[in-house]
Structures are given as structure tokens and as C-alpha cells.
Design a protein around this motif. Structure first.
Motif, PDB file in Angstrom:
ATOM      1  N   GLN A  11      49.918  65.186 -37.163  1.00  0.00           N
ATOM      2  CA  GLN A  11      49.230  64.987 -35.890  1.00  0.00           C
ATOM      3  C   GLN A  11      48.927  63.500 -35.690  1.00  0.00           C
ATOM      4  O   GLN A  11      48.831  62.739 -36.657  1.00  0.00           O
ATOM      5  N   PRO A  12      48.775  63.070 -34.425  1.00  0.00           N
ATOM      6  CA  PRO A  12      48.405  61.675 -34.174  1.00  0.00           C
ATOM      7  C   PRO A  12      47.156  61.294 -34.971  1.00  0.00           C
ATOM      8  O   PRO A  12      46.196  62.062 -35.041  1.00  0.00           O
ATOM      9  N   GLY A  13      47.201  60.134 -35.601  1.00  0.00           N
ATOM     10  CA  GLY A  13      46.075  59.644 -36.383  1.00  0.00           C
ATOM     11  C   GLY A  13      46.073  60.093 -37.831  1.00  0.00           C
ATOM     12  O   GLY A  13      45.248  59.624 -38.618  1.00  0.00           O
ATOM     13  N   GLU A  14      46.973  60.996 -38.224  1.00  0.00           N
ATOM     14  CA  GLU A  14      47.000  61.490 -39.603  1.00  0.00           C
ATOM     15  C   GLU A  14      47.886  60.663 -40.528  1.00  0.00           C
ATOM     16  O   GLU A  14      47.741  60.738 -41.734  1.00  0.00           O
ATOM     17  N   ALA A  15      48.786  59.887 -39.987  1.00  0.00           N
ATOM     18  CA  ALA A  15      49.727  59.128 -40.811  1.00  0.00           C
ATOM     19  C   ALA A  15      49.048  57.896 -41.410  1.00  0.00           C
ATOM     20  O   ALA A  15      48.130  57.325 -40.824  1.00  0.00           O
ATOM     21  N   ALA A  16      49.536  57.502 -42.574  1.00  0.00           N
ATOM     22  CA  ALA A  16      49.062  56.267 -43.194  1.00  0.00           C
ATOM     23  C   ALA A  16      49.577  55.088 -42.376  1.00  0.00           C
ATOM     24  O   ALA A  16      50.733  55.081 -41.944  1.00  0.00           O
ATOM     25  N   GLU A  26      53.603  52.752 -39.419  1.00  0.00           N
ATOM     26  CA  GLU A  26      52.954  54.053 -39.557  1.00  0.00           C
ATOM     27  C   GLU A  26      53.885  54.957 -40.348  1.00  0.00           C
ATOM     28  O   GLU A  26      54.990  55.278 -39.894  1.00  0.00           O
ATOM     29  N   LEU A  27      53.474  55.361 -41.549  1.00  0.00           N
ATOM     30  CA  LEU A  27      54.297  56.204 -42.409  1.00  0.00           C
ATOM     31  C   LEU A  27      54.003  57.665 -42.087  1.00  0.00           C
ATOM     32  O   LEU A  27      52.943  58.191 -42.410  1.00  0.00           O
ATOM     33  N   LEU A  28      54.957  58.324 -41.436  1.00  0.00           N
ATOM     34  CA  LEU A  28      54.765  59.704 -41.002  1.00  0.00           C
ATOM     35  C   LEU A  28      54.975  60.696 -42.134  1.00  0.00           C
ATOM     36  O   LEU A  28      54.225  61.654 -42.287  1.00  0.00           O
TER      37      LEU A  28
END
Length: 157
Positions: A11-16, A26-28
Motif C-alpha cells: 500500500q502507499p506509504g508502506e515501502a522502504a 522507494e523499494l516496493l
């Protein structure tokens, strides 16, 4: 009975997220079937030093802006909505085109855990580590550095 495989949902905001000097990484997801990341680059900024992958295909989908790619001996400009798939073994480099910002989705398949590599790149971009620190990690991360000093210039010029 076999267990039903689970889907991966980020989800948006969950990636490092790693801050770069001139952008954001942004590492998905890292490793497994794919490694996926989103890279935003400031105007004219390089995305990665020249390199190749021995094991992975690398796919780029330009979400916004314009990217320039060095693919072997060819320079190619790719605008929003463009797709680039780089096979294993092909030396390449990429960045935002001169005068342009870029936002790109990057997928490597098969995935190899590379998050520590990206953390090191971010530290290098901020002047906190030396570029030479990547040399000993090339096999571990399947990122084999190439000696192309001015990758944005057309070969032979």
C-alpha cells in the motif's frame, strides 16, 4: 491439499524509502520472483552508474518525465509511458534527461535482495561513502560495474 499462494500487496506509504541527493528511491519489494522499486530523479540526474546484471532482466516503465538510457553503445531517450527491458549481460546506465525530471518504475526478474546495495548507493550520493565500496559487492547483488566514464555521450564522438 495445496495452500493457496498469497498475493503481495504494498500500500502507499508502506515501502522502504531512501533519500538521494537529487531524488528518492522507494523499494516496493526485494527478492523473490521480482525486485521492484520506484525512482524519482531531479532534473538531469543520473540514476545508476554504468553496470550490467548477469542473472536478471531489468525493466523500466517511465511514469512521468523523460529518461535517457545508455544501452550498450546506444543512447535512447524514453518519455512518459515508455518501456525498456534490458536483458542480462547488456551494459547500461540511466538517468533523467537533461532539463527533465523523471519518475520510473524499475523491476528486476528474478529478484535478488538488493536493498543494502541501494542503501550504499544513497550513502554515496550523499557523500557519506566512497564509490569504491561497491566493488566488493558486485557478485552478491548481481550489479557488475562497467567502465564507461561519460555514459551520456554518444560512443565514437
Amino acid at each position: 491439499m495445496q495452500a493457496t499462494p498469497a498475493a503481495l500487496v504494498v500500500q502507499p506509504g508502506e515501502a522502504a524509502t531512501l533519500s538521494l541527493t537529487d531524488g528518492e528511491f522507494e523499494l516496493l519489494t526485494d527478492g523473490g520472483a521480482v525486485s521492484a522499486s520506484r525512482l524519482t530523479l531531479a532534473t538531469g540526474t543520473d540514476g545508476a552508474p554504468p553496470h550490467h546484471h548477469a542473472l536478471s532482466h531489468e525493466t523500466f516503465y517511465v511514469l512521468d518525465g523523460t529518461m535517457v538510457f545508455r544501452l550498450g553503445d546506444t543512447l535512447t531517450t524514453v518519455e512518459r509511458g515508455g518501456l525498456v527491458i534490458i536483458p542480462p549481460g547488456l551494459p547500461h546506465a540511466f538517468g533523467a534527461a537533461q532539463g527533465e525530471k523523471a519518475d520510473v518504475l524499475v523491476v528486476l526478474s528474478p529478484g535478488i535482495e538488493r536493498f543494502a546495495y541501494f542503501e550504499q548507493l544513497a550513502a554515496i550520493s550523499r557523500g557519506e561513502a566512497e564509490f569504491a565500496s561497491l566493488h566488493s559487492e558486485q557478485d552478491r547483488y548481481d550489479v557488475h560495474l562497467a567502465d564507461i566514464p561519460n555514459w551520456r555521450s554518444t560512443p565514437g564522438r
